[in-house]
Structure formats: structure tokens, C-alpha cells
Enzyme design. Structure first.
Site, PDB file in Angstrom:
ATOM      1  N   GLY A  27      63.095  47.465   4.616  1.00 49.35           N
ATOM      2  CA  GLY A  27      64.135  47.460   5.665  1.00 49.35           C
ATOM      3  C   GLY A  27      64.728  46.021   5.668  1.00 49.35           C
ATOM      4  O   GLY A  27      64.435  45.249   4.824  1.00 49.35           O
ATOM      5  N   ARG A  28      65.326  45.737   6.907  1.00 50.22           N
ATOM      6  CA  ARG A  28      66.040  44.355   7.065  1.00 50.22           C
ATOM      7  C   ARG A  28      65.162  43.299   6.636  1.00 50.22           C
ATOM      8  O   ARG A  28      65.371  42.412   6.089  1.00 50.22           O
ATOM      9  CB  ARG A  28      66.727  44.469   8.456  1.00 50.22           C
ATOM     10  N   ILE A  29      63.810  43.135   7.345  1.00 46.03           N
ATOM     11  CA  ILE A  29      62.901  42.254   7.382  1.00 46.03           C
ATOM     12  C   ILE A  29      62.412  42.296   5.861  1.00 46.03           C
ATOM     13  O   ILE A  29      62.234  40.905   5.206  1.00 46.03           O
ATOM     14  CB  ILE A  29      61.607  42.378   8.334  1.00 46.03           C
ATOM     15  N   ARG A  50      59.737  54.228   1.403  1.00 48.32           N
ATOM     16  CA  ARG A  50      59.733  55.656   1.529  1.00 48.32           C
ATOM     17  C   ARG A  50      60.804  56.115   0.556  1.00 48.32           C
ATOM     18  O   ARG A  50      60.971  57.212  -0.106  1.00 48.32           O
ATOM     19  CB  ARG A  50      60.300  56.143   2.865  1.00 48.32           C
ATOM     20  N   ILE A 109      52.237  41.514   8.596  1.00 41.96           N
ATOM     21  CA  ILE A 109      53.036  40.993   9.707  1.00 41.96           C
ATOM     22  C   ILE A 109      53.896  42.264  10.290  1.00 41.96           C
ATOM     23  O   ILE A 109      54.800  41.945  11.273  1.00 41.96           O
ATOM     24  CB  ILE A 109      54.276  39.909   9.214  1.00 41.96           C
ATOM     25  N   ARG A 111      52.512  45.763  11.867  1.00 39.66           N
ATOM     26  CA  ARG A 111      51.678  46.406  13.031  1.00 39.66           C
ATOM     27  C   ARG A 111      50.279  46.662  12.680  1.00 39.66           C
ATOM     28  O   ARG A 111      49.853  46.888  11.765  1.00 39.66           O
ATOM     29  CB  ARG A 111      52.499  47.714  13.426  1.00 39.66           C
ATOM     30  N   GLU A 140      44.244  46.157  18.929  1.00 38.09           N
ATOM     31  CA  GLU A 140      44.848  45.044  19.687  1.00 38.09           C
ATOM     32  C   GLU A 140      44.813  45.401  21.163  1.00 38.09           C
ATOM     33  O   GLU A 140      44.984  46.433  21.537  1.00 38.09           O
ATOM     34  CB  GLU A 140      46.358  44.728  19.309  1.00 38.09           C
ATOM     35  N   HIS A 158      51.024  37.473  17.163  1.00 38.39           N
ATOM     36  CA  HIS A 158      52.044  38.009  16.609  1.00 38.39           C
ATOM     37  C   HIS A 158      53.523  37.373  17.372  1.00 38.39           C
ATOM     38  O   HIS A 158      54.026  37.924  18.427  1.00 38.39           O
ATOM     39  CB  HIS A 158      52.512  39.486  16.951  1.00 38.39           C
TER      40      HIS A 158
END
Length: 197
Positions: A27-29, A50, A109, A111, A140, A158
């Protein structure tokens, strides 16, 4: 101290210049990481997602699509940038870690829950992969206790966005969305696509 030296040494020993960067989640990141790796460090970038990116976007990112198995087998550095869902739970588990090179690093980085932290601790302890960097954890706010016993992992909260300029930009974007919504323009960055009227 001893832990800081080990943290530096484990990543310094694996040069990133010209190495193969494997990105799971484009995606964007993921695209931003790909561009920085390819353009800034001359890395060969492979990715798994995907759906495959358009050819023009692949060229812009200097990234080549690969199956997840091929990526894990060939990447020197694997970076996880996928959203958490039932489908992405334990994207990296014992079987996937076994595919990786013993010199490879894994960075999550995304989840917690994307990586099986117990399986990762075993792979690190047995040096089946060289190192890992995590800023998210399964269960978490707790950290799997076995991750606290291996020296070849870097654990951080995070907090990558915890800079004054970034937090100001986030607050400004939220305010701009509210203003746009209440002036009838609709949200600027909707979480889900807004249906056409």
C-alpha cells in the site's frame, strides 16, 4: 551497554546497499519503503501483495512482484506492512520463518498478530534468521516473554509518528476533514469510500 552493541552489530553486519528488500503489503507505506530502498540504497525490491500493482507503479517503486514463498526465500530483509485481519493473522509463522535465509532480518511495523511471536522467538534463539525488529506485538500491550530473552531482536513501541510535525499534521488533517464534512463537501480522507449521491 551489551544490548545496545548487539542491536547495532546484528543490523550492521547485514549491509543494505544492493541487498534484496522484500516487502509484504504494498500500500502507500509499502510503496514509500520500496522507493527509499531502491532509490536511496540501490536495493533490489520484491514485494507480495493481495493484488499486483500496475506496471507503471511497479516501475516507479522499482519493485517486482513475487509469491510470498519466493520473497521469503530470497529477501535479505523482509518488511511487513499489511493491515491486521483474520486473513493476515500469523502471516509469518514457523513455516514462513523456515523459508527465510539464516542471514535475513524480519521487520514488523504493521500490527501485532501478523507475526507469530512465539515462533519468531524460537527462530531467533536457534539463529534460523539473523535478527528481527518489532514495534508491534501479538497480545499488546504485553510482549511475548520469550522475545525478551533473545539478544538478536530490537523491540520498540509503535511510535514512529510521535514527532511534533507529524502529530500537528495529523491534527490538522482531522480538523480539515471535520470542516469539509460540516460544510457539505464530505470527508477529505474517508476511512471507507463514500457512496456517490
Amino acid at each position: 551497554g551489551k544490548w545496545q552493541k548487539w542491536s547495532f552489530d546484528m543490523f550492521a553486519g547485514s549491509d543494505i546497499h544492493g541487498a534484496t528488500l522484500g516487502i509484504i503489503g504494498m500500500g502507500r507505506i509499502g510503496q514509500g519503503i520500496a522507493k527509499r530502498g531502491a532509490h536511496g540504497f540501490g536495493m533490489k525490491v520484491i514485494y507480495h501483495n493481495r493484488s499486483r500493482l500496475d506496471a507503471s507503479l511497479e516501475a516507479e517503486c522499482k519493485a517486482t512482484y513475487a509469491s510470498k514463498e519466493e520473497l521469503l526465500k530470497t529477501a535479505d530483509h523482509v518488511v511487513l506492512v499489511v493491515p491486521y485481519s483474520a486473513a493476515s493473522h500469523h502471516t509469518i509463522g514457523a513455516a514462513e520463518l523456515a523459508l527465510m535465509k539464516p542471514t535475513a532480518t524480519l521487520v514488523n511495523i504493521a500490527r501485532g498478530g501478523i507475526v507469530d511471536d512465539a515462533a519468531l522467538a524460537v527462530a531467533l534463539r536457534e539463529q534460523r534468521i539473523a535478527a528481527a525488529g518489532l514495534d508491534v506485538f501479538e497480545g499488546e500491550p504485553k510482549v511475548h516473554p520469550d522475545l525478551l530473552t533473545v539478544p538478536n531482536v530490537v523491540l520498540t513501541p509503535h511510535i514512529a509518528s510521535a514527532t511534533v510535525p507529524t502529530r500537528k499534521a495529523m491534527a490538522g488533517l482531522a480538523a480539515d476533514n471535520l470542516i469539509a464534512f460540516f460544510t457539505g463537501k464530505g470527508p477529505l480522507t474517508p476511512v471507507t469510500p463514500v457512496a456517490a449521491k
